[in-house]
Design a protein around this motif. Structure first.
Motif, PDB file in Angstrom:
ATOM      1  N   GLU A  23       0.650  -1.293  -0.033  1.00 19.03           N
ATOM      2  CA  GLU A  23       0.026  -0.073   0.205  1.00 19.03           C
ATOM      3  C   GLU A  23       0.867   1.083   0.192  1.00 19.03           C
ATOM      4  O   GLU A  23       1.593   1.262   0.785  1.00 19.03           O
ATOM      5  CB  GLU A  23      -0.893   0.094   1.322  1.00 19.03           C
ATOM      6  N   GLY A  24       0.670   2.112  -0.701  1.00 13.70           N
ATOM      7  CA  GLY A  24       1.129   3.563  -0.629  1.00 13.70           C
ATOM      8  C   GLY A  24       2.255   3.453  -1.705  1.00 13.70           C
ATOM      9  O   GLY A  24       2.951   4.434  -1.800  1.00 13.70           O
ATOM     10  N   THR A  26       3.659   3.362  -5.483  1.00 14.71           N
ATOM     11  CA  THR A  26       3.267   3.294  -7.006  1.00 14.71           C
ATOM     12  C   THR A  26       4.674   3.657  -7.885  1.00 14.71           C
ATOM     13  O   THR A  26       5.380   4.416  -7.517  1.00 14.71           O
ATOM     14  CB  THR A  26       2.433   4.389  -7.345  1.00 14.71           C
TER      15      THR A  26
END
Ligand code: ARG
Length: 583
Positions: A23-24, A26
Motif C-alpha cells: 500500500e502507498g 506506486t
C-alpha cells in the motif's frame, strides 16, 4: 507523455509478473539524469526489494521480462544495484515528432480531470504606489494561468485590486486640499500616489491630520455622497490606466472584482462566523482564535513568545466596526466558491503575506470550505546593488516605468543592428523584446529567491534570456524563409544521427514539462526547459546539415526545425512572451 506511458506500462508489468504492490507504493519512471544508460529510468525494483527483503536485481529482471514496451523502446537493461533503464526507439521518437508538428497542443496531453481554477494575481492597490512585488505577481500569475488553461483546466483570472482601504481616508483629504487637476489628467496614478504620500507624511507628523483622514474614511464607509464620488473617480481613473498597461503587456483578466465589491458581504459574514462559533468578541473586536485542532507549530493562530505559545488571532472586525483585509478575503472565497464553483484558488502574492493567507485559509476551512487554496509566494526583486530596487530618481519602481525603459533599450539595440527593417518593424520588435525580456528575467528565476534586476543581463542575446530564445525561434523561421514555402513535410522520418536523436528527445519532453510546471507552480521550469531546447537545437544545427541534406534525412531535419519552432513559440507563449519572425 513518454513518462506517463512508460509508467503505466511499468505498473502493468508488476501486475503481469504477479507482484503485489504494498500500500502507498506506486512504481514510477523518470527522465534519466545520465543518458548513457537510457532515456528513462526506474528505481521501483530497488525500493520494493527493500520492503520485500529480496534481491533488487533479480526483481528488476523479473519486471523487465514482464514489461511490454516493444512499440516504445529499443532497449531495456538492468544496471547497477537494480535500476531499470529504458531507451526509446527511433521509430517512437519519429512518431512523436509527427504529432508535435501537427497537433494544436504540440503533443502536450490534456488533463484527465479539468478543474476550475481561480488565479488571483497582480492586484495593485488604488492610489498607492504599485511596487515591484506587483510586477512579480503579474508575470507569474499570468504565466501560471496560461499554463493551466493550455493543459485543459478551466481558468478564471481575477484582479482583486485594493480599491477599498484605509488609504482612501488620506486620498480623500488630499483630493480636497491639494490635488492638482492638470497633473491628475496627465498621469492619474502618479498624481494620486504623490497626494497619498504627501498626506501620509503629514499625518505621520501631525496627529490632527491623521484624525481628519480617519474622519474622511468613516464618512466614505458610511456612504457620504461627496466622498463616494471622489473614491469612484479614483478607482475609475486608475483602472483605466492599469488596463492600458495590461493591454501593452498582453495580459487579460476575466474579472476585476476589487475589495470594494465585497463590502456588503462583510457584516453578514462576520455575524455568521460569530453564530458558527468560529469567531468571538475579544476586547471589543471580533476575532478568530485557534481551535486547537493542529499542533502549535502548524497553527496560524498561535505565535511563539519565548517558551510559550500565545494567541495570534485573526481580526475580522475592529473595535470601531471597521473590517479588514482578512474579512474581505473570506468573503471573496465564499463568492468564488459559490458563483464560480472553484476547485482551486491560487493566490500569487509576495511571501510577506504568508501568515495572512494561512489564517484566512484556516478560517475558511473551519467554515466548511473544501476548495484547495494555495498561496503561491515569491521573494523580492533587488536592484543591481543588491538593495531594494529603485528607479533612477530613487522612487520604488513601477511596472510601467520598467516596461517603458526595457522597450526603449530594445529599440536602441534594434537601431544599432540595422538590417533592412522599417521603423515600424523595429518598433514592433522592440516592443516584443522589451516586454519579453522583463517577463523572462522574472519567470526564469525560482520565484522564492530574491533576484537582482539587471538591464544588461536581461537584454543580452547570450545566455538564459528572452532575446536568446526569441532569436533561436527566428533562426528556425529563417530556414523556412529560405525555402520560400516550397516545402511540404511528410511522415517519412528517420532519426539516425545522435544530434537528431537528442533534439527529438528534448522536444518530446515538452509534453511532460508543461504538466510539471504546475506541480509546484514554477514557471522557471518551463523557462529552463526552453533554454535547454534552444541550446540543443543549436548543437543539432551545427552537427547536421539541414538545407544541404536530401530525401528522408532532409525531411526529418526540417521536421525537427519545425517542431523546435512550434515548441519554442508555444512555450514562450505560456510565459506570456510573444515571438517575432525576424529580428
Ligand atoms: N492588494 C494586495 C497587495 O497589494 C494584494 C491582494 C492579493 N489578493 C488577495 N486576495 N488578497 O498587497
Amino acid at each position: 507523455m513518454f513518462r506517463a506511458l512508460l509508467t503505466s506500462r511499468l505498473q502493468a508489468a508488476f501486475t503481469a509478473a504477479g507482484i503485489d504492490l504494498p500500500e502507498g507504493f506506486t512504481p514510477g519512471v523518470v527522465i534519466a539524469s545520465d543518458t548513457r544508460f537510457g532515456d528513462y529510468q526506474s528505481n521501483a525494483a530497488m525500493i520494493l526489494a527493500k520492503q520485500l527483503k529480496t534481491n533488487p536485481r533479480a526483481l528488476a529482471e523479473q519486471i523487465k521480462a514482464a514489461l511490454q514496451v516493444e512499440d516504445l523502446c529499443e532497449k531495456i537493461t538492468v544496471d547497477g544495484p537494480g535500476f531499470l533503464n529504458l531507451t526509446l526507439s527511433p521509430a517512437a521518437l519519429a512518431q512523436r515528432l509527427s504529432v508535435i508538428v501537427k497537433d494544436d497542443h504540440v503533443g502536450v496531453p490534456q488533463v484527465e480531470k479539468a478543474k476550475t481554477i481561480v488565479v488571483d494575481f497582480s492586484a495593485p492597490n488604488i492610489a498607492k504606489p504599485m511596487h515591484v512585488g506587483h510586477i512579480r505577481s503579474t508575470f507569474i500569475g499570468d504565466s501560471l494561468a496560461r499554463v493551466a488553461r493550455f493543459i485543459g483546466h478551466k481558468v478564471i483570472t481575477d484582479n482583486h485590486v485594493g480599491d477599498w482601504g484605509t488609504q482612501f481616508g488620506m486620498i480623500i483629504h488630499g483630493w480636497k486640499t491639494q490635488l492638482d487637476q492638470s497633473k491628475l489628467k496627465a498621469d492619474p496614478i502618479h498624481e494620486l500616489v504623490s497626494v497619498y504620500k504627501a498626506v501620509n507624511a503629514a499625518a505621520n507628523a501631525d496627529e490632527a491630520v491623521l484624525e481628519i483622514c480617519k474622519g474622511e474614511l468613516v464618512k466614505l464607509q458610511q456612504g457620504d455622497a461627496e466622498n463616494l464620488g471622489i473614491w469612484k473617480e479614483c478607482v475609475r481613473l486608475t483602472l483605466e490606466q492599469l488596463e492600458k498597461v495590461y493591454g501593452a503587456l498582453d495580459i487579460k483578466f476575466d474579472h476585476y472584482l476589487g475589495e470594494s465589491f465585497y463590502n456588503d458581504a462583510l457584516a453578514p459574514l462576520v455575524a455568521e462566523m460569530l453564530n458558527q462559533g468560529i469567531a468571538t468578541i475579544s476586547e471589543g473586536a471580533t476575532v478568530v482564535f485557534s481551535d486547537g485542532s493542529v499542533k502549535p507549530e502548524n497553527d496560524p493562530f498561535l505565535i511563539r513568545d519565548k517558551d510559550e505559545w500565545k494567541p495570534a488571532p485573526c481580526i475580522i472586525r475592529k473595535g470601531d466596526g471597521g473590517y479588514l483585509y482578512a474579512t474581505t478575503d473570506l468573503a471573496t472565497i465564499d463568492y468564488r466558491v459559490k458563483e464560480w464553483q472553484a476547485d482551486e484558488i491560487w493566490y500569487v502574492v509576495g511571501a510577506p503575506q504568508q501568515l495572512h493567507f494561512r489564517q484566512v485559509f484556516a478560517a475558511a476551512q473551519r467554515r466548511g470550505i473544501t476548495t484547495k487554496m494555495i498561496h503561491i509566494a515569491f521573494g523580492s526583486i533587488l536592484g543591481p546593488d543588491g538593495k531594494m530596487f529603485k528607479t533612477r530618481s530613487g522612487e520604488t519602481v513601477g511596472l510601467l516605468e520598467v516596461i517603458d525603459e526595457a522597450i526603449e533599450r530594445a529599440r536602441t539595440a534594434a537601431d544599432e543592428k540595422e538590417q533592412g527593417l522599417s521603423a515600424d518593424e523595429k518598433d514592433e520588435i522592440a516592443r516584443i523584446i522589451g516586454n519579453g525580456s522583463v517577463k523572462y528575467a522574472e519567470l526564469s528565476q525560482n520565484r522564492l529567491t530574491d533576484y537582482k534586476f539587471s538591464w544588461d543581463k536581461m537584454l543580452s542575446l547570450q545566455g538564459n534570456t528572452a532575446p536568446y530564445l526569441i532569436n533561436a525561434y527566428v533562426r528556425t523561421r529563417s530556414i523556412f524563409r529560405k525555402l520560400d514555402g516550397e516545402v511540404t513535410l511528410t511522415d517519412d522520418l528517420a532519426i539516425t544521427e545522435p544530434a537528431e536523436r537528442v533534439l527529438a528527445m528534448k522536444l518530446a519532453q515538452f509534453a511532460e514539462n508543461a504538466h510539471d510546471i504546475l506541480d509546484d507552480h514554477r514557471p522557471n521550469l518551463l523557462a529552463n526547459y526552453l533554454y535547454e531546447l534552444a541550446d540543443t537545437y543549436h548543437s543539432f544545427y551545427e552537427a547536421c546539415h539541414v538545407l544541404r541534406s536530401e530525401g528522408t534525412a532532409r525531411n526529418t531535419r526540417l521536421t525537427l526545425c519545425e517542431a523546435t519552432s512550434r515548441v519554442l513559440k508555444t512555450g514562450l507563449g505560456l510565459l506570456g512572451i510573444q515571438t517575432t519572425e525576424r529580428m
